[in-house]
Design a protein around this motif. Structure first.
Motif, short mmCIF file in Angstrom:
data_model
loop_
_atom_site.label_atom_id
_atom_site.label_comp_id
_atom_site.label_asym_id
_atom_site.label_seq_id
_atom_site.Cartn_x
_atom_site.Cartn_y
_atom_site.Cartn_z
N LEU A 67 26.90 -98.10 16.91
CA LEU A 67 25.88 -97.10 17.21
C LEU A 67 26.44 -95.80 17.78
O LEU A 67 25.98 -94.71 17.39
CB LEU A 67 24.82 -97.69 18.13
CG LEU A 67 23.86 -98.68 17.46
CD1 LEU A 67 22.90 -99.27 18.47
CD2 LEU A 67 23.09 -98.00 16.32
N PRO A 68 27.41 -95.83 18.69
CA PRO A 68 27.96 -94.55 19.16
C PRO A 68 28.57 -93.71 18.03
O PRO A 68 28.48 -92.48 18.05
CB PRO A 68 29.02 -94.97 20.17
CG PRO A 68 28.60 -96.33 20.64
CD PRO A 68 27.97 -96.97 19.44
N VAL A 69 29.14 -94.39 17.04
CA VAL A 69 29.74 -93.66 15.92
C VAL A 69 28.64 -93.05 15.05
O VAL A 69 28.73 -91.89 14.64
CB VAL A 69 30.63 -94.60 15.07
CG1 VAL A 69 31.50 -93.78 14.12
CG2 VAL A 69 31.51 -95.47 15.96
N LEU A 70 27.59 -93.82 14.78
CA LEU A 70 26.47 -93.29 13.99
C LEU A 70 25.73 -92.20 14.76
O LEU A 70 25.29 -91.20 14.18
CB LEU A 70 25.50 -94.42 13.63
CG LEU A 70 25.91 -95.35 12.50
CD1 LEU A 70 24.96 -96.55 12.41
CD2 LEU A 70 25.94 -94.62 11.15
N ALA A 71 25.58 -92.39 16.08
CA ALA A 71 24.84 -91.42 16.88
C ALA A 71 25.56 -90.07 16.95
O ALA A 71 24.93 -89.05 17.25
CB ALA A 71 24.62 -91.96 18.29
N ALA A 72 26.86 -90.06 16.66
CA ALA A 72 27.61 -88.80 16.66
C ALA A 72 27.40 -88.00 15.39
O ALA A 72 27.85 -86.86 15.29
CB ALA A 72 29.10 -89.10 16.84
N VAL A 73 26.69 -88.60 14.41
CA VAL A 73 26.41 -87.91 13.15
C VAL A 73 25.10 -87.13 13.29
O VAL A 73 24.12 -87.63 13.86
CB VAL A 73 26.30 -88.93 11.99
CG1 VAL A 73 25.97 -88.22 10.67
CG2 VAL A 73 27.58 -89.74 11.87
N ALA A 74 25.06 -85.93 12.80
CA ALA A 74 23.84 -85.11 12.88
C ALA A 74 22.70 -85.81 12.15
O ALA A 74 22.90 -86.39 11.08
CB ALA A 74 24.10 -83.74 12.25
N PRO A 75 21.48 -85.77 12.71
CA PRO A 75 20.34 -86.45 12.06
C PRO A 75 20.14 -86.04 10.61
O PRO A 75 19.85 -86.89 9.76
CB PRO A 75 19.15 -86.02 12.93
CG PRO A 75 19.76 -85.80 14.28
CD PRO A 75 21.12 -85.22 14.02
N ALA A 76 20.30 -84.77 10.30
CA ALA A 76 20.09 -84.32 8.91
C ALA A 76 21.11 -84.96 7.97
O ALA A 76 20.79 -85.25 6.81
CB ALA A 76 20.18 -82.80 8.84
N VAL A 77 22.33 -85.19 8.46
CA VAL A 77 23.35 -85.81 7.62
C VAL A 77 23.04 -87.30 7.44
O VAL A 77 23.20 -87.86 6.35
CB VAL A 77 24.75 -85.60 8.23
CG1 VAL A 77 25.81 -86.31 7.40
CG2 VAL A 77 25.06 -84.12 8.34
N LEU A 78 22.60 -87.97 8.50
CA LEU A 78 22.20 -89.38 8.38
C LEU A 78 21.11 -89.55 7.33
O LEU A 78 21.07 -90.54 6.60
CB LEU A 78 21.70 -89.90 9.73
CG LEU A 78 22.73 -90.16 10.82
CD1 LEU A 78 22.04 -90.46 12.14
CD2 LEU A 78 23.65 -91.33 10.43
N LEU B 277 30.35 -89.87 7.15
CA LEU B 277 29.25 -88.94 7.44
C LEU B 277 29.62 -87.93 8.53
O LEU B 277 29.04 -86.84 8.58
CB LEU B 277 28.00 -89.73 7.85
CG LEU B 277 27.38 -90.60 6.76
CD1 LEU B 277 26.17 -91.36 7.31
CD2 LEU B 277 26.96 -89.76 5.55
N ARG B 278 30.55 -88.29 9.40
CA ARG B 278 30.92 -87.37 10.48
C ARG B 278 31.61 -86.11 9.94
O ARG B 278 31.78 -85.13 10.67
CB ARG B 278 31.81 -88.08 11.50
CG ARG B 278 31.03 -89.04 12.38
CD ARG B 278 31.88 -89.68 13.44
NE ARG B 278 32.27 -88.72 14.47
CZ ARG B 278 32.95 -89.06 15.57
NH1 ARG B 278 33.28 -90.33 15.75
NH2 ARG B 278 33.28 -88.15 16.45
N SER B 279 31.95 -86.13 8.66
CA SER B 279 32.49 -84.92 8.05
C SER B 279 31.43 -83.83 7.94
O SER B 279 31.75 -82.67 7.70
CB SER B 279 33.04 -85.24 6.65
OG SER B 279 31.97 -85.54 5.76
#
Length: 353
Positions: free
Chosen positions: A25-36, A176-178
Motif C-alpha cells: 500500500l505505501p508503494v501504491l499510495a505514492a502513485v498519483a490518483p489520476a495515474v492509478l 505506475l510511479r513513472s
C-alpha cells in the motif's frame, strides 16, 4: 469523468498469513490518483487489513456506484470456506475454520460489479492461495464477473513458515510511479516481465480483456443511460428467448438474461416487476437442484427482498410478500432475521386498506 480507485490489501494476522499484503500500500499510495485510475482526476479509497466483510462490501458497493471508470487493486490471499468450498479473500481475523464468517466471499466482487457498464471496470489482482484453494483453482477458474477486465496472478502457497511478498502488485506500482499508466493489458505484461524468474511456470496468470464493442450488454447499458428502458428490456428479452431456445429455461445462459431483465426493471423504477422476476429466478434455481445457500440463490432472494421493500402499492406488495415469505423459509440468507422482517411487514400490510 473522474475515475474511482479501490485499493484493497488484506491478509490474516498471525500464523495463517501467507502474504504480507499491506506492504504494497505505501508503494501504491505514492502513485498519483489520476495515474492509478488512468483518468484526468480520480477518487481513491484505501482498505488496509480490514476486519469485517461487511465493511469491505460497503466500500466496494460505493465504488461500484460511481459513474466513471473503476479500477480495483486487490492484494491478499484466498481461502475456502469449509461449508460451501467457495473462494474467499481472507481478512485480518480469518482462520481456516471461520472463513465463511470472517472472510470476504469472492463472488461478492462479481455481484457488486455486475450492474456497472460493460468495459468500465478493471481489476488488478495479486493473490496467494492456500493449498485447498490452489487445488480447486487448477480446475475451476476464479470468477470475477463478465464485463470486467481482469489482470494479475494467483501464486501457490509459499513454503512453510514463509510469508510471501506481493511481487506482482509491487511491480505494477513501480511501473505506475513513472507517472504514466499504460493500457491495463500492457501494464500487466510489464509487471509479469519484472517478476518473471521467480513466478514463471508456477503462478496462475489472469488476463481477461474487457468486452468487445459488439457485446450486447454494452448496447443495453447505453439504452439505460439514455433513459430508453423499454428498448433495453426488449434487447434483453430477445437474448433471453434465444438462450431459452438453445439451452433451456433453467440454463445459466437463460437465467443470466432473466437477471439482466430484473435489474432493468429496477432501473426503470418498476420494483414490483423486478421483485417478481428475482423470485422466479430463485425458484428456478432451487427447482433445478441448487442448494438454498448457493450464492446465486441467496443473491436472487436478497434482491427480491430489497425490491419488495420498494413496492408502494398495497395489493402487489401483499402478493409478492407472501411469495417472498415462503421463499425465505427455504432460503434464510446471511442476514439474520430476514424472514421475521418479511412477516412483520406482511402483518402491517394486512391492516392497510
Amino acid at each position: 469523468m473522474p475515475g474511482t480507485v479501490l485499493l484493497l490489501a488484506a491478509s490474516p494476522v498471525g500464523k495463517g498469513r501467507l502474504v504480507d499484503a499491506a506492504s504494497v500500500l505505501p508503494v501504491l499510495a505514492a502513485v498519483a490518483p489520476a495515474v492509478l485510475s488512468g483518468t484526468d482526476t480520480a477518487n481513491v479509497v484505501e482498505l488496509a487489513d480490514p476486519l469485517e466483510p461487511q465493511a469491505v462490501l460497503t466500500r466496494l458497493r460505493a465504488a461500484a456506484a460511481a459513474p466513471g471508470p473503476l479500477t480495483v487493486y486487490v492484494t491478499g490471499q484466498l481461502q475456502l470456506d469449509r461449508r460451501q468450498r467457495l473462494p474467499h479473500l481472507a481478512l485480518a481475523r480469518t482462520t481456516a475454520s471461520t472463513a465463511r464468517y470472517t472472510a470476504f466471499p469472492w463472488h461478492w466482487f462479481r455481484e457488486e460489479l455486475r450492474l456497472r457498464p460493460a468495459g468500465a471496470t478493471t481489476l488488478l489482482l495479486d493473490l496467494h492461495a492456500d493449498a485447498e484453494t490452489w487445488e480447486l483453482l487448477k480446475s475451476t477458474p476464479l470468477d470475477s464477473g463478465r464485463g470486467n477486465a481482469v489482470h494479475g496472478r494467483i501464486a501457490p502457497p509459499p513454503s512453510r513458515r514463509t510469508v510471501a511478498q506481493p511481487a506482482y502488485m509491487k511491480a505494477v506500482a513501480t511501473i505506475l510511479r513513472s507517472g504514466f499508466r499504460p493500457p491495463a493489458e500492457q501494464l500487466h505484461q510489464q509487471a509479469l516481465a519484472r517478476i518473471g524468474p521467480e513466478s514463471a511456470g508456477t503462478d496462475l496468470v489472469l488476463s481477461t480483456p474487457g468486452p468487445a464493442g459488439g457485446d450486447p450488454h454494452a448496447a443495453i447499458t447505453a439504452a439505460v443511460q439514455s433513459g430508453r428502458h423499454a428498448e433495453a428490456d426488449g434487447l434483453a428479452a430477445r437474448h433471453e428467448q434465444i438462450a431459452v431456445a438453445a439451452h433451456g429455461p433453467a440454463s445459466e445462459e437463460a437465467l443470466h438474461w432473466a437477471e439482466v431483465r430484473a435489474d432493468l426493471a429496477m432501473f426503470a423504477g418498476d420494483a414490483a416487476r423486478s421483485c417478481r422476476t428475482w423470485l422466479m429466478i430463485a425458484t428456478a434455481r432451487l427447482n433445478a437442484g441448487q442448494a438454498p445457500d448457493a450464492p446465486a440463490v441467496e443473491a436472487a432472494v436478497d434482491r427480491a427482498h430489497h425490491q419488495w421493500g420498494q413496492v408502494r402499492d398495497t395489493a402487489p406488495a401483499r402478493e409478492l410478500g407472501a411469495a417472498l415469505a415462503a421463499l425465505r423459509g427455504r432460503v434464510p440468507g446471511r442476514r439474520e432475521g430476514a424472514l421475521d422482517h418479511v412477516q412483520r411487514q406482511l402483518e402491517q400490510l394486512q391492516t392497510q386498506a
